[in-house]
Design a protein around this motif. Structure first.
Motif, PDB file in Angstrom:
ATOM      1  N   ALA A  53      49.980  25.526  40.417  1.00 60.69           N
ATOM      2  CA  ALA A  53      48.946  26.461  39.786  1.00 60.69           C
ATOM      3  C   ALA A  53      48.916  27.810  40.079  1.00 60.69           C
ATOM      4  O   ALA A  53      49.190  28.204  41.086  1.00 60.69           O
ATOM      5  CB  ALA A  53      47.642  25.619  39.642  1.00 60.69           C
ATOM      6  N   ASN A  54      48.367  28.603  39.030  1.00 63.45           N
ATOM      7  CA  ASN A  54      47.846  29.993  39.369  1.00 63.45           C
ATOM      8  C   ASN A  54      46.345  29.920  38.765  1.00 63.45           C
ATOM      9  O   ASN A  54      46.034  29.308  37.707  1.00 63.45           O
ATOM     10  CB  ASN A  54      48.552  30.868  38.533  1.00 63.45           C
ATOM     11  N   ILE A  55      45.458  30.955  39.182  1.00 65.75           N
ATOM     12  CA  ILE A  55      44.308  30.954  38.555  1.00 65.75           C
ATOM     13  C   ILE A  55      44.023  32.602  38.259  1.00 65.75           C
ATOM     14  O   ILE A  55      44.575  33.480  39.028  1.00 65.75           O
ATOM     15  CB  ILE A  55      43.014  30.773  39.587  1.00 65.75           C
ATOM     16  N   THR A  56      43.591  32.735  37.025  1.00 63.97           N
ATOM     17  CA  THR A  56      43.475  34.242  36.534  1.00 63.97           C
ATOM     18  C   THR A  56      41.823  34.115  36.521  1.00 63.97           C
ATOM     19  O   THR A  56      41.131  33.548  35.756  1.00 63.97           O
ATOM     20  CB  THR A  56      43.967  34.746  35.351  1.00 63.97           C
ATOM     21  N   GLU A 102      48.440  31.259  43.972  1.00 58.66           N
ATOM     22  CA  GLU A 102      47.934  32.396  43.963  1.00 58.66           C
ATOM     23  C   GLU A 102      46.809  32.687  42.994  1.00 58.66           C
ATOM     24  O   GLU A 102      46.808  32.206  41.642  1.00 58.66           O
ATOM     25  CB  GLU A 102      48.554  33.689  43.944  1.00 58.66           C
ATOM     26  N   THR A 103      45.724  33.571  43.335  1.00 56.59           N
ATOM     27  CA  THR A 103      44.740  33.836  42.005  1.00 56.59           C
ATOM     28  C   THR A 103      44.995  35.495  41.926  1.00 56.59           C
ATOM     29  O   THR A 103      45.429  35.998  42.802  1.00 56.59           O
ATOM     30  CB  THR A 103      43.385  33.650  42.892  1.00 56.59           C
ATOM     31  N   TYR A 104      44.880  35.580  40.537  1.00 57.20           N
ATOM     32  CA  TYR A 104      45.104  37.089  40.008  1.00 57.20           C
ATOM     33  C   TYR A 104      43.831  37.719  39.255  1.00 57.20           C
ATOM     34  O   TYR A 104      43.416  36.644  38.324  1.00 57.20           O
ATOM     35  CB  TYR A 104      46.362  37.149  39.665  1.00 57.20           C
ATOM     36  N   ASN A 105      43.189  38.731  39.826  1.00 56.28           N
ATOM     37  CA  ASN A 105      42.145  39.031  38.995  1.00 56.28           C
ATOM     38  C   ASN A 105      42.660  40.247  37.810  1.00 56.28           C
ATOM     39  O   ASN A 105      43.687  40.905  38.162  1.00 56.28           O
ATOM     40  CB  ASN A 105      41.191  40.123  39.893  1.00 56.28           C
ATOM     41  N   VAL A 106      41.998  40.028  36.716  1.00 57.20           N
ATOM     42  CA  VAL A 106      42.745  40.781  35.519  1.00 57.20           C
ATOM     43  C   VAL A 106      41.473  41.793  35.121  1.00 57.20           C
ATOM     44  O   VAL A 106      40.334  41.421  34.643  1.00 57.20           O
ATOM     45  CB  VAL A 106      43.223  39.906  34.405  1.00 57.20           C
ATOM     46  N   GLY A 107      41.793  42.938  34.934  1.00 54.17           N
ATOM     47  CA  GLY A 107      40.929  43.854  34.354  1.00 54.17           C
ATOM     48  C   GLY A 107      41.608  45.287  34.492  1.00 54.17           C
ATOM     49  O   GLY A 107      42.451  45.559  35.057  1.00 54.17           O
ATOM     50  N   GLY A 108      40.964  46.288  33.574  1.00 51.29           N
ATOM     51  CA  GLY A 108      41.585  47.647  33.568  1.00 51.29           C
ATOM     52  C   GLY A 108      40.465  48.835  33.817  1.00 51.29           C
ATOM     53  O   GLY A 108      40.833  49.732  33.473  1.00 51.29           O
ATOM     54  N   HIS A 109      39.701  48.428  34.870  1.00 50.61           N
ATOM     55  CA  HIS A 109      38.766  49.747  35.192  1.00 50.61           C
ATOM     56  C   HIS A 109      38.200  50.320  34.072  1.00 50.61           C
ATOM     57  O   HIS A 109      38.332  51.425  33.699  1.00 50.61           O
ATOM     58  CB  HIS A 109      39.519  50.645  35.950  1.00 50.61           C
ATOM     59  N   ASN A 110      37.445  49.817  33.276  1.00 50.23           N
ATOM     60  CA  ASN A 110      36.800  50.109  31.980  1.00 50.23           C
ATOM     61  C   ASN A 110      35.540  49.610  32.177  1.00 50.23           C
ATOM     62  O   ASN A 110      34.963  48.833  31.033  1.00 50.23           O
ATOM     63  CB  ASN A 110      37.843  49.686  30.838  1.00 50.23           C
ATOM     64  N   GLU A 111      34.758  50.058  32.754  1.00 54.40           N
ATOM     65  CA  GLU A 111      33.198  50.031  33.000  1.00 54.40           C
ATOM     66  C   GLU A 111      32.232  50.719  31.811  1.00 54.40           C
ATOM     67  O   GLU A 111      32.515  51.748  31.930  1.00 54.40           O
ATOM     68  CB  GLU A 111      32.601  50.291  34.432  1.00 54.40           C
ATOM     69  N   LYS A 112      31.500  49.852  31.392  1.00 49.12           N
ATOM     70  CA  LYS A 112      30.729  50.493  30.405  1.00 49.12           C
ATOM     71  C   LYS A 112      29.194  49.802  30.449  1.00 49.12           C
ATOM     72  O   LYS A 112      29.200  48.730  30.414  1.00 49.12           O
ATOM     73  CB  LYS A 112      31.142  50.117  28.891  1.00 49.12           C
ATOM     74  N   GLN A 113      28.142  50.594  30.325  1.00 49.20           N
ATOM     75  CA  GLN A 113      26.700  49.915  30.088  1.00 49.20           C
ATOM     76  C   GLN A 113      26.798  49.406  28.508  1.00 49.20           C
ATOM     77  O   GLN A 113      27.397  50.127  27.691  1.00 49.20           O
ATOM     78  CB  GLN A 113      25.510  51.217  30.283  1.00 49.20           C
ATOM     79  N   LYS A 136      46.098  43.534  42.889  1.00 48.44           N
ATOM     80  CA  LYS A 136      46.984  42.765  43.334  1.00 48.44           C
ATOM     81  C   LYS A 136      48.000  42.317  42.039  1.00 48.44           C
ATOM     82  O   LYS A 136      49.279  42.182  42.344  1.00 48.44           O
ATOM     83  CB  LYS A 136      46.384  41.384  43.633  1.00 48.44           C
ATOM     84  N   ILE A 137      47.343  42.252  40.583  1.00 54.79           N
ATOM     85  CA  ILE A 137      48.168  41.920  39.716  1.00 54.79           C
ATOM     86  C   ILE A 137      49.249  43.059  39.268  1.00 54.79           C
ATOM     87  O   ILE A 137      50.386  42.747  38.781  1.00 54.79           O
ATOM     88  CB  ILE A 137      47.405  41.358  38.441  1.00 54.79           C
ATOM     89  N   ARG A 138      48.655  44.359  39.515  1.00 53.02           N
ATOM     90  CA  ARG A 138      49.618  45.480  39.451  1.00 53.02           C
ATOM     91  C   ARG A 138      50.867  45.366  40.184  1.00 53.02           C
ATOM     92  O   ARG A 138      51.903  45.666  40.036  1.00 53.02           O
ATOM     93  CB  ARG A 138      48.605  46.772  39.572  1.00 53.02           C
ATOM     94  N   LYS A 139      50.338  45.219  41.379  1.00 52.22           N
ATOM     95  CA  LYS A 139      51.439  45.366  42.504  1.00 52.22           C
ATOM     96  C   LYS A 139      52.423  44.207  42.433  1.00 52.22           C
ATOM     97  O   LYS A 139      53.699  44.411  42.640  1.00 52.22           O
ATOM     98  CB  LYS A 139      50.648  45.170  43.962  1.00 52.22           C
TER      99      LYS A 139
END
Ligand code: NAD
Ligand code: TYD
Length: 359
Positions: free
Chosen positions: A184-187, A249-260, A310-313
């Motif tokens: 398995a993998n977890i995202t 493995e676990t992979y975090n997925v996100g794009g550095h797009n923080e908004k209030q 991690k997901i990028r690399k």
């Protein structure tokens, strides 16, 4: 040909994922979509692909052992992509039990069925089998303003019944990997936005209300931060983790797009004004006066922010759709699909809205 079992494919991210997969692989894959069609599951999300020979819909509840085992018995499933869940934090605060049932028990049922179908006598698994568990950054809890990120080894600290039930499901997947060597993998992904999202969630709710000239209910001080990702980028991340992610493995997925939140709501009003034709009567009520601060969500998490290093690399994934482009595409989509919105906001949605916002 790879055969995918997608659970929850009639919901927001599942439907976008299925569209993405057929757009990318056409007739080279087969998809079986198992969905219970709860209030959040909408067959209309898949109407363009429902007649494909390589697509099958099965109405099934993932907590139903027999139904789930039958799917594995009748099909040689290679990959499970597990989206099915109760997904709305506010609903989890009013009715936690169904979250435990679907998210925890449903995941256990699915894991058991996959293990029974895949495990060989010597306890190993055939090459190429994989269970991709789709989860959320909310399992990591809440970050202080402007400080820190969620990494794959950030300790779990869920704070809502929704995130607690998702954390429970993640831990079960981790336990299966450790105990049975289950492939398995977890995202863990940040907040998604895009087409087909049910309008109980922030972005489609605000678009819908703004077009109708209704108040825009912002919880608390409006300064809670979410890290937004265009849904198609999430679909591509899942596809890439299935193909290139290291097992277990676990992979975090996100794009550095923080908004209030308040920034998001104002952006929606601004873009709607730009996009509506000059003579459209709805322009008149599109002002920031629609914004209404309402009572805060109980236990409201302050900030989420993913570190996607991690997901990028390891996998080579990067988001492709920047927020300015993605939010405009999303707003246009809701514009162009008024009928879809009318269907999902009739009946049960009305009752939900009235009881949640006391209007
Ligand atoms: P959604 O609520 O739009 O869709 C959920 C789907 O699951 C629906 O089609 C529903 O009918 C189905 N479902 C619910 N209970 C079921 C059951 N017992 N048996 C079978 N099907 C059932 O959710 P979503 O936003 O598309 O989220 C999909 C997954 O992604 C969830 O696991 C969620 O935790 C995760 N996730 C969501 C986000 C987000 O921003 N929406 C972010 C990260 C992770
Ligand atoms: P939501 O879309 O429910 O996603 P999540 O809680 O899983 O992040 O909410 C996103 C943010 O928007 C969250 O901080 C709560 C806030 N919010 C409002 O201010 N008003 C609303 O009507 C809704 C639905 C959400």
């Amino acid at each position: 040909m790879t055969t995918f079992l997608v659970t929850g494919g009639a919901g927001f991210i599942g439907a976008n994922y299925i569209h993405y997969m057929f757009r990318t692989y056409g007739d080279d894959i087969r998809i079986i979509n198992a969905d219970a069609l709860t209030y959040a599951g909408n067959p209309e999300n898949l109407k363009e692909i429902e007649t494909r020979d390589n697509y099958t819909f099965v109405k099934a509840d993932i907590t139903d052992k027999e139904a789930v085992s039958r799917i594995f018995a009748e099909n040689d499933i290679d990959t499970v992509v597990h989206f099915a869940a109760e997904s709305h934090v506010d609903r989890s605060i009013t009715d936690p039990e169904v979250f435990v049932r679907t998210n925890v028990l449903g995941t256990a049922t699915l894991l058991n069925a996959a293990r029974a179908a895949w495990e060989k006598e010597d306890g190993t698994y055939p090459e190429g089998k994989k269970f991709l568990h789709v989860s959320t950054d909310e399992v990591y809890g809440s970050l202080p303003e402007g400080e820190g990120y969620f990494y794959e080894d950030t300790p779990y600290a869920p704070r809502s019944p929704y995130s607690a039930s998702k954390a429970g499901s993640d831990l079960l997947v981790r336990a299966y990997m450790e105990t049975y060597g289950f492939p398995a993998n977890i995202t863990n992904c940040s907040n998604n936005y895009g087409p087909y999202q049910f309008p109980e969630k922030l972005i489609p709710l605000m678009i819908h209300n703004a077009l109708e000239g209704k108040k825009l209910p912002v919880y608390g001080d409006g300064k809670n931060v979410r890290d937004w990702l265009y849904v198609e980028d999430h679909a591509r991340a899942i596809d890439m983790v299935i193909k290139k992610g290291r097992l277990f493995e676990t992979y975090n997925v996100g794009g550095h797009n923080e908004k209030q939140n308040i920034e998001i709501v104002k952006t929606i009003i601004d873009i709607l004004k730009e996009e509506l034709p000059e003579d459209d009567q709805r322009r008149a009520h599109l002002t920031y006066d629609l914004i209404t601060y309402v009572e805060d969500r109980k236990g409201h998490d302050r900030r989420y922010a993913i570190a996607p290093d991690k997901i990028r690399k390891e996998v080579g994934w990067e988001p492709e759709t920047m927020f300015a482009e993605g939010i405009r595409k999303t707003i246009r989509w809701y514009f162009e699909h008024e009928e879809w919105m009318a269907h999902v906001t009739s009946g049960a949605y009305q009752q939900y809205y009235e009881s949640m916002y006391h209007v």
